[in-house]
Scaffold this active site. Structure first.
Site, short mmCIF file in Angstrom:
data_model
loop_
_atom_site.label_atom_id
_atom_site.label_comp_id
_atom_site.label_asym_id
_atom_site.label_seq_id
_atom_site.Cartn_x
_atom_site.Cartn_y
_atom_site.Cartn_z
N ARG A 168 59.32 31.95 -17.37
CA ARG A 168 59.30 33.05 -16.42
C ARG A 168 59.79 34.31 -17.12
O ARG A 168 60.67 34.25 -17.97
CB ARG A 168 60.23 32.78 -15.23
CG ARG A 168 59.87 31.58 -14.37
CD ARG A 168 60.93 31.41 -13.29
NE ARG A 168 60.73 30.18 -12.52
CZ ARG A 168 61.72 29.52 -11.93
NH1 ARG A 168 62.96 29.98 -12.04
NH2 ARG A 168 61.47 28.43 -11.24
N ALA A 185 -0.39 4.50 -1.50
CA ALA A 185 -1.23 5.53 -2.13
C ALA A 185 -1.37 6.79 -1.29
O ALA A 185 -1.79 7.83 -1.79
CB ALA A 185 -2.62 4.96 -2.42
N LEU A 211 0.84 -1.20 0.00
CA LEU A 211 0.00 0.00 0.00
C LEU A 211 0.87 1.25 0.00
O LEU A 211 1.63 1.48 0.94
CB LEU A 211 -0.92 -0.01 1.23
CG LEU A 211 -1.77 -1.27 1.42
CD1 LEU A 211 -2.70 -1.12 2.62
CD2 LEU A 211 -2.55 -1.61 0.16
N ARG A 214 0.80 14.48 7.58
CA ARG A 214 1.59 14.94 8.72
C ARG A 214 3.05 15.22 8.35
O ARG A 214 3.79 15.81 9.13
CB ARG A 214 1.52 13.90 9.85
CG ARG A 214 0.23 14.00 10.66
CD ARG A 214 0.16 12.94 11.73
NE ARG A 214 -0.33 11.68 11.22
CZ ARG A 214 -0.45 10.58 11.95
NH1 ARG A 214 -0.09 10.57 13.23
NH2 ARG A 214 -0.92 9.46 11.42
N GLU A 269 -9.03 0.67 17.50
CA GLU A 269 -8.21 1.85 17.24
C GLU A 269 -8.11 2.71 18.49
O GLU A 269 -8.97 2.68 19.38
CB GLU A 269 -8.79 2.66 16.08
CG GLU A 269 -8.84 1.90 14.76
CD GLU A 269 -7.48 1.39 14.32
OE1 GLU A 269 -6.48 2.10 14.54
OE2 GLU A 269 -7.42 0.28 13.76
N LYS A 302 40.00 15.22 -10.14
CA LYS A 302 38.75 15.02 -10.86
C LYS A 302 39.02 14.27 -12.16
O LYS A 302 39.82 14.69 -12.99
CB LYS A 302 38.10 16.39 -11.14
CG LYS A 302 36.66 16.31 -11.66
CD LYS A 302 36.54 16.19 -13.18
CE LYS A 302 36.95 17.43 -13.90
NZ LYS A 302 36.69 17.33 -15.38
N TYR A 324 45.16 21.18 -7.96
CA TYR A 324 43.99 20.70 -8.70
C TYR A 324 44.48 19.92 -9.92
O TYR A 324 45.21 20.44 -10.76
CB TYR A 324 43.09 21.84 -9.17
CG TYR A 324 42.01 21.36 -10.12
CD1 TYR A 324 40.96 20.58 -9.65
CD2 TYR A 324 42.08 21.65 -11.48
CE1 TYR A 324 39.99 20.11 -10.52
CE2 TYR A 324 41.10 21.19 -12.35
CZ TYR A 324 40.07 20.41 -11.86
OH TYR A 324 39.11 19.94 -12.72
N SER A 370 56.55 23.62 -7.92
CA SER A 370 55.44 24.32 -7.27
C SER A 370 54.90 25.45 -8.12
O SER A 370 55.64 26.13 -8.84
CB SER A 370 55.90 24.87 -5.92
OG SER A 370 56.27 23.82 -5.05
N THR A 393 -7.52 1.95 4.18
CA THR A 393 -6.74 0.76 3.81
C THR A 393 -7.59 -0.33 3.17
O THR A 393 -7.14 -1.03 2.26
CB THR A 393 -6.04 0.20 5.06
OG1 THR A 393 -7.02 0.00 6.10
CG2 THR A 393 -4.97 1.15 5.56
#
Length: 482
Positions: free
Chosen positions: A461, A13, A11, A18, A175, A372, A387, A426, A82
């Site tokens: 450089r 549906a 069930l 709440r 109930e 990545k 990176y 670096s 139900t």
């Protein structure tokens, strides 16, 4: 597996008012999966001949979210209780000379083993009545209509109470709002999980009425209808009450999630994994751990993740859909997704590895390094502030701090290749596509735009210029302005 003819009705549906959500209730997630996924997993474990899923509110979303090969969907246009939900599916078992399992889609903690045991209990009842589940001929004259799973809750508020006789036959289910003070003291409650003999159920559904304040058709009324005909539903009380806990709001969702997480941690701890502060650790269903893995606080293990023997995962790490090899060290605050870390590698702290990256054996990916969609070779080091995207890096390469592969030109991604034993100084910018040869060296601060041959040094450089006494000249310049 249940070894007699069975149709399952799940069930799903309801709207779940709440929850105060636009999302259908059964699609709210428990440890990364919709809660109905767990219910269906347990149902599939017993291998019914047919699985019917009753959908209603936002049915397209529910259907699209459920991965259930062979399942059939039944649409309940109006949610009228139900009993009405099962009534909607009745034509699918109209001429079925077997049994119907009914279970709510918001009961994610029910185990497949429990459903199997319920089937075995039913078989024992039928045999006691002189019938045989393998031979249905003449069964309609017997008095066993089916069973309902029950449990004793420490706090049964909100659940239907089970009233039964000395033979465990259910007299009625009361109930909460209808229970007397004496009946409210009963802590054996209805799970909402039933197995009924299909012909009996079909007939009883035709007799359901909605003579109540809610104008709904209650499935529990089936038990009373059958009882009046001399056909009894038996209560099967299970020892672990958490299995029947339903989810009607977000607080209950959190509670169920914690229980399920504790189950997984208990299982893996008993099979050789060490958890430090296990209450803080998040672990999902598809995670697979080997022995002698050690996991510290606030770690999240998500999706299809495998962690091999001897690996240590320090605090605050997230690993998702990834394979981690043997004796790997994942240092604190690292994030790994859709990637592979091979044996003996070290990752972190504060590293990010994603998009099908592969980190080779004994490689070191250090603090504030992002990888990545790249392959990093054996024993290669990228220890700081780097990176590496869309790169293929060989073995024994040293990547200096501040290195960046400039892989995107605004339109396409391009590849950087760094061959074995190269040394990247670096603050090197590697503008892809570019190839750095074996044992080649790049000077610190260089922007490399052309391929570098094997064993060559590449430096880009501007010539350094020095102006003597510039500080004094600058000071005098500003003094004149004042």
């Amino acid at each position: 597996m249940i070894d007699f003819p069975l149709v399952a009705v799940v069930l799903a549906a309801g709207k779940g008012t709440r929850f105060k959500s636009e999302k259908p209730k059964v699609l709210h997630t428990v440890l990364g999966k919709p809660m109905i996924w767990y219910t269906l997993y347990s149902v599939r474990w017993i291998k019914p001949q047919k699985t019917l899923i009753v959908v209603g509110h936002k049915k397209e979303e529910v259907i699209n979210a459920i991965d259930c090969d062979g399942c059939q969907f039944v649409y309940q246009e109006q949610q009228l209780g139900t009993g009405h939900a099962v009534y909607t599916a009745r034509e699918h078992f109209k001429d079925f000379d077997g049994y119907v399992l009914i279970v709510n889609g918001d009961t994610p903690l029910i185990r497949g083993e429990t459903l199997h045991n319920a089937g075995e209990f039913l078989k024992a009842l039928v045999r006691y009545e002189g019938a045989n589940l393998e031979n249905y001929r003449g069964y309609r004259n017997k008095s066993v209509a089916g069973i309902v799973i029950t449990a004793r809750l420490p706090s049964p508020y909100g659940y239907g109470r089970i009233i039964k006789d000395k033979d465990h036959r259910v007299v009625k289910i009361v109930e909460e709002k209808d229970a007397t003070p004496e009946e409210k003291q009963i802590n054996e409650v209805n799970s909402g999980i039933y197995i009924f003999y299909a012909p009996y159920l079909y007939q009883a559904l035709e007799k359901l009425e909605n003579n109540n304040a809610q104008k709904e058709y209650y499935l529990t009324d089936v038990i009373d209808i059958l009882r009046q005909e001399g056909k009894y539903t038996y209560a099967l009380e299970i020892p672990d009450y958490t299995e029947i806990l339903g989810v009607n709001d977000r607080l209950q969702l959190a509670g169920v999630e914690n229980i399920l997480k504790e189950r997984y941690i208990t299982f893996w701890a008993l099979n050789g994994t060490t958890f430090h502060n296990p209450q803080s650790i998040w672990i999902e269903f598809d995670v697979d751990l080997s022995k002698d893995v050690e996991i510290y606080q606030n770690v999240m293990l998500q999706g299809k993740t495998f962690i091999d023997e001897g690996t240590v995962i320090e605090a605050n790490c997230i690993i998702k859909n990834s394979k981690i090899g043997k004796n790997v060290r994942i240092l604190a605050n690292s994030y790994i997704e859709d990637s592979e870390i091979k044996d003996g590698a070290v990752v972190g702290p504060f590293a990010r590895i994603r998009n099908n990256a592969v980190i080779g054996e004994e490689a070191v990916i250090g603090n504030f390094v992002e990888i990545k969609n790249s392959i990093i070779g054996k024993r290669t080091n990228a220890r700081h502030l780097t990176y590496l995207g869309d790169a293929e890096i060989g073995e024994d390469v040293n990547i200096g701090a501040g290195t960046i592969t400039c892989n995107y030109d605004g339109f396409k991604k391009h590849k950087t290749i760094i061959k074995d034993r190269a040394f990247i100084g670096s603050d090197t910018m590697l503008v892809a596509p570019v190839v750095i040869g074996e044992e080649a060296i790049t000077g610190s601060g260089s922007v490399i735009t052309k391929d570098v041959p094997d064993k060559a040094l590449a430096i880009e450089r501007n010539q350094q210029k020095i102006i003597e006494n510039y500080a004094e000249k600058r000071k005098k310049k500003y003094e004149k302005k004042d």
